[in-house]
Each structure stands twice: as structure tokens, then as C-alpha cells.
Design an enzyme around this catalytic site. Sequence first.
Site, PDB file in Angstrom:
ATOM      1  N   GLU A  48       8.015  12.581   5.898  1.00 17.04           N
ATOM      2  CA  GLU A  48       7.450  13.806   5.314  1.00 17.04           C
ATOM      3  C   GLU A  48       7.382  14.900   6.385  1.00 17.04           C
ATOM      4  O   GLU A  48       7.343  14.603   7.586  1.00 17.04           O
ATOM      5  CB  GLU A  48       6.033  13.471   4.806  1.00 17.04           C
ATOM      6  CG  GLU A  48       5.298  14.638   4.173  1.00 17.04           C
ATOM      7  CD  GLU A  48       4.065  14.212   3.385  1.00 17.04           C
ATOM      8  OE1 GLU A  48       3.644  13.046   3.494  1.00 17.04           O
ATOM      9  OE2 GLU A  48       3.520  15.072   2.660  1.00 17.04           O
ATOM     10  N   ASN A 195       5.410  14.002  -6.826  1.00 18.75           N
ATOM     11  CA  ASN A 195       4.743  13.008  -5.974  1.00 18.75           C
ATOM     12  C   ASN A 195       3.248  13.072  -6.234  1.00 18.75           C
ATOM     13  O   ASN A 195       2.669  14.168  -6.255  1.00 18.75           O
ATOM     14  CB  ASN A 195       4.993  13.321  -4.495  1.00 18.75           C
ATOM     15  CG  ASN A 195       4.076  12.516  -3.568  1.00 18.75           C
ATOM     16  OD1 ASN A 195       4.296  11.323  -3.364  1.00 18.75           O
ATOM     17  ND2 ASN A 195       3.029  13.151  -3.051  1.00 18.75           N
ATOM     18  N   GLU A 196       2.644  11.928  -6.408  1.00 19.97           N
ATOM     19  CA  GLU A 196       1.196  11.853  -6.639  1.00 19.97           C
ATOM     20  C   GLU A 196       0.735  12.989  -7.564  1.00 19.97           C
ATOM     21  O   GLU A 196      -0.158  13.773  -7.229  1.00 19.97           O
ATOM     22  CB  GLU A 196       0.415  11.828  -5.321  1.00 19.97           C
ATOM     23  CG  GLU A 196       0.659  10.531  -4.562  1.00 19.97           C
ATOM     24  CD  GLU A 196      -0.336  10.217  -3.449  1.00 19.97           C
ATOM     25  OE1 GLU A 196      -1.274  11.005  -3.205  1.00 19.97           O
ATOM     26  OE2 GLU A 196      -0.175   9.155  -2.818  1.00 19.97           O
ATOM     27  N   TYR A 262      -2.229   2.228   0.264  1.00 15.06           N
ATOM     28  CA  TYR A 262      -2.409   2.148   1.715  1.00 15.06           C
ATOM     29  C   TYR A 262      -3.486   1.124   2.047  1.00 15.06           C
ATOM     30  O   TYR A 262      -4.488   1.016   1.324  1.00 15.06           O
ATOM     31  CB  TYR A 262      -2.815   3.512   2.283  1.00 15.06           C
ATOM     32  CG  TYR A 262      -1.666   4.500   2.321  1.00 15.06           C
ATOM     33  CD1 TYR A 262      -0.726   4.456   3.345  1.00 15.06           C
ATOM     34  CD2 TYR A 262      -1.506   5.452   1.318  1.00 15.06           C
ATOM     35  CE1 TYR A 262       0.342   5.355   3.379  1.00 15.06           C
ATOM     36  CE2 TYR A 262      -0.441   6.354   1.348  1.00 15.06           C
ATOM     37  CZ  TYR A 262       0.476   6.293   2.388  1.00 15.06           C
ATOM     38  OH  TYR A 262       1.534   7.177   2.421  1.00 15.06           O
ATOM     39  N   GLU A 319       5.126   4.478  -1.110  1.00 20.68           N
ATOM     40  CA  GLU A 319       4.245   4.751   0.040  1.00 20.68           C
ATOM     41  C   GLU A 319       3.353   3.537   0.228  1.00 20.68           C
ATOM     42  O   GLU A 319       2.584   3.173  -0.668  1.00 20.68           O
ATOM     43  CB  GLU A 319       3.391   6.006  -0.189  1.00 20.68           C
ATOM     44  CG  GLU A 319       4.194   7.289  -0.104  1.00 20.68           C
ATOM     45  CD  GLU A 319       3.342   8.560  -0.137  1.00 20.68           C
ATOM     46  OE1 GLU A 319       2.186   8.524   0.347  1.00 20.68           O
ATOM     47  OE2 GLU A 319       3.833   9.574  -0.659  1.00 20.68           O
TER      48      GLU A 319
HETATM   49  O1  AHR Z   1       1.632   9.613   3.515  1.00 29.20           O
HETATM   50  C1  AHR Z   1       0.606  10.535   3.604  1.00 29.20           C
HETATM   51  C2  AHR Z   1       0.198  11.068   2.236  1.00 29.20           C
HETATM   52  O2  AHR Z   1      -0.377  10.032   1.493  1.00 29.20           O
HETATM   53  C3  AHR Z   1       1.305  11.566   1.358  1.00 29.20           C
HETATM   54  O3  AHR Z   1       1.651  12.882   1.636  1.00 29.20           O
HETATM   55  C4  AHR Z   1       0.724  11.455  -0.015  1.00 29.20           C
HETATM   56  O4  AHR Z   1       1.703  11.245  -1.004  1.00 29.20           O
HETATM   57  C5  AHR Z   1      -0.243  10.297   0.108  1.00 29.20           C
HETATM   58  O5  AHR Z   1      -1.475  10.591  -0.415  1.00 29.20           O
END
Ligand code: AHR
Length: 515
Positions: A48, A195-196, A262, A319
Site C-alpha cells: 500500500e 477495499n474495506e 489481523y 489482508e
Molecule cells: O494494512 C493496513 C490497513 O488495514 C489497510 O489499509 C486497511 O485495508 C486495513 O484496515
Amino acid sequence: MHRTLKLSLLVLLAGLSFDTYAQKTANVAISTDSKLTISRFIYGQFAEHLGHGVYGGFWVDKTLPVPKQDRIRLDVVNALKRIKIPDLRWPGGCFADEYHWRDGIGPRLQRPKMVNTNWGNVTDDNSFGTSEFLELCQLIGCEPYIAGNVGSGTVEEMSKWIEYLNLDGESTMATLRKQNGHPAPYKVTFWGVGNESLGCGGNMTPEFYTDQYKRYSAYAKNYPGAKLKKIASGPNSDDYNWTEVCMKNIGTGMWGLSLHYYTIPSGNWGHKGSATKFEEKEYFNTMVNGLKMEELVTKHSAIMDKYDPEKRVALVVDEWGVWTDVEPGTNPGFLYQQNSLRDALLAATTLNIFNNHCDRVKMANLAQTVNVLQSLILTDKEKMLLTPTYHIFDLYKVHQDAKYLPVKLNSPDYEFDGKKIPAVSLTASQDASGKIHVSLVNLDPHNNITVTAKLDGLEWNHITGQVLTSANLTDINTFQHPNKIHIENFSNAKKDGDKLIVDLPAKSVVTLELN
Ligand code: AHR
């Protein structure tokens, strides 16, 4: 008093010797009972416009004394080539939904500047744009995966970007691409529709997003030789309703549905935990949080199965990775974190999960390749190092596009503070030349584990192996000691009749090749 002390000592010693000598064991059955392939795109990456990922990571100043093509760092390119990264996702992330592609084409000095509002409000001079990204992918030898702007861009803007990239004919967009030095179409196929969209990509409800998906998607055209694989913006973590609505409203009108998850070591976004300073308690919690991926993939897949029993739509975990506090003294908006043996163990465990769900998971992208979050590579001016996570992708590259071999595992527990997780996880595959690869992880930081595996219907005689481990879970590679954690040869595996016996070291990842 004296006798009591003696007695306690004896009890203590008995306990100690029990702990020291009781060998933990795991049993595995590996079979050929599947026709599935482990998609190489499970090993994808993500870059990114964020911190020093693109600018300073891939794309550097002309004066930096490293080998470059244009301003692309070739040491980084070559390292990624070595582990065969199959695709690179760009330009974001949250950045994708404020990126306007026309600002990043044509003569660089004439490109408008923008402010990266998501990541530190820094100025992006747009010197790294469409042609630079595609040049980077071409140098690495990987497929581009572009995330289009749905949040703040128009249908026309997305539609014209695809025309600019992929049309081999006469049109204003194709002519513009030719004027910018690329006569042939780029033939980009992996295409993210936002995205998101549930958060930074527009704060949409799933019902609103699915309508938007259909609108944007209707004008995202397939040009000859470039049939798009459209990926809808999917759920974060356990937002099962998002998946339900997408599957109900879009169904097989998408190639893939994304999932973002994450691993936050503490489980708390406010104080995520240090990348380098942690005790066993935090390590254990990180693994508990990381193993949630198994539950997420299973439950999202079950919803997808209801609407798509033939499994035509891919679950695209585009991600994932460990997200810690930033390194002290660095810009909090740049998400720069170190990378330890712990992160390598988490990466291998997660790849095992993806491989073992390869019926549905066809693509995944670790966040974010260079200098951001769980990176494969860290750079400091002209210096570059490979993180422990890089070495996992090296150990696991053998599984790319290999035949999936199902595994049934009986693992001992790794216990901490009265809580338990399975200590061992593994994945197995057979490549086109018939070689069998088995990758095993031992999360237990204290005990070696003897793994006995039965391989049904597979012929093999010789074993070679490689291992990644280190003295401490907190060990890292630094610019002073870039090779502290590295892959070594592994010889503690043997054939015993038709069985494979492995003495799997504590806190290690091993890949074996059987032929
Ligand atoms: O990877 C960091 C961020 O995490 C990304 O920009 C977003 O898509 C997610 O929330």
C-alpha cells in the site's frame, strides 16, 4: 523441618525429571484422497502507499546507492523473486479508496501531488503510479492485483482505468497508455471492487455495498485476453452478516470475496503489544488470536457453501498478519514494526490453515511486504534485511500449485496458564515431479515433539529437510545482525518402515522433502 525440606526437594526433582524426560508425541495420517491444488496465490503479498512500503521500500530516490531499474530497488525485487511471490496487491488498503489513478500516469514532474490522509497525512507525489507498479510486477514476475476506488471514485473512473490497462485497440484510454510508453495492453486480471467498504472504504452497509458492487462491476469490462477476476470487498474478521449478504446478493457474480483479519498480540487495538519485547504470556495470546483464522475461514466458508456449493467463489484473505505497536520513535502513521521468531511461527501456522482450506481459500495477501506491518523485508537506506517471516515463505514456496494432500492430526497441547492450544500444525503436498513436501510447526516453546506420520499411497525413500528456529521467541534480524534467524539444514527426520518420524524442535518450523 529438615525432613520436610528433603521431601519437598524430592517432589520437585521428580516433577522436573518428568517435565524434562516425558517426550511429547503427535500422530499424523497423510493421504492422497483429494483432487485439490494449493493455489500459488495463497502466497500473495500486499503493498500500500503507506509509510516506507512503496516510497522508500520498493521505490527509492535516484541517488540511493543500490542497484535499481528506474527507481525500483532490485535487491528487494530479487529477494521476492527468490521466494516466487505470485501476486502483489496495490495501491491499498484504505489508500485505494482515495486514489485517483489519472494522478499517477504520464510525465512524473507533471503529476499532481496528494495528501495521504489515511497514513500520516504525508504528501504523495504520485511518482509511483500505474506504469511503475506494473513494471515492478513484471520485474518480480508476479501478477498485479489492483484494488479499484469505490469509496470516493466514480464508476466511469474505474471503468476507464480498466480500459487504459487492458484494451488492445483504438480508444482514448488505449491511446493514452500508448502515449505513456506502453503500446501493448497490460492484461491485469485480479481486480478489487473497493477495499474495506464497511469502514475506511466508504462506511457502507452490506446491502448498499452489494448494490454498488453490481453497478461498478457492470462497467468493469472484460477485454480480449484479460477476463477480470473481480474480488468483492468482504468482511472484517467475524462479520458473518457481511458474507451472508454478499453471497445472497452477488453470489457467483464475483470471482472472490475478500476477508481481512489481523492478529493483535494483546487482542486490544489501543495497546497492541510490542513487536520485540514480550513474555510467554503475550506469545501464547498472540497464537490464540492467530489461530482464530481457522474459525474464521471455516465459518465464512460454511456461509459461502450455502449459496455456492460448487465452491466457484474464492475466499480471498487479502489482508492478514501480525499487527503490533510501531517501533518506538517511528511515525505512528507508518506502521513500521520489527519481526520476530514469534511472527514467523504465526505466519507458518496461518499458511497451514490456508493450505488445508484450499477448497475455498484461493488467494491470500500478507500485509505488507516491505517496512509495513508483518513485512518480508526491512530496509534502511541502502541496507536491506530478510525477516523471519520471509524465511517462512521461502520454506513454503514448494507448496505453490502443488497437489493438496489431506492431513489428519492428533497433536499434544501447548498449555499456558491453564489454557491450551494445539502445539503442532502441518500441511502436505505433492509437486508435479512427484516430490512430497511436509511443513510442520511446533508452537510449544519448551518441548520438542516426536511426530509420527503415516503416508497412505505415497512412495518415498529419501528425506531432506530445512528448519527455522532460534534461541528466543523474541529474536529478530537487525541491520547489525541480519542473519541471526536463518534457514538451516534439518536431519532429525527418518524413515521407519512405512512411517516418517520427525523430532520437531521446540518453537520451530520444518519443511521436509520426501522422494
Ligand atoms: O494494512 C493496513 C490497513 O488495514 C489497510 O489499509 C486497511 O485495508 C486495513 O484496515
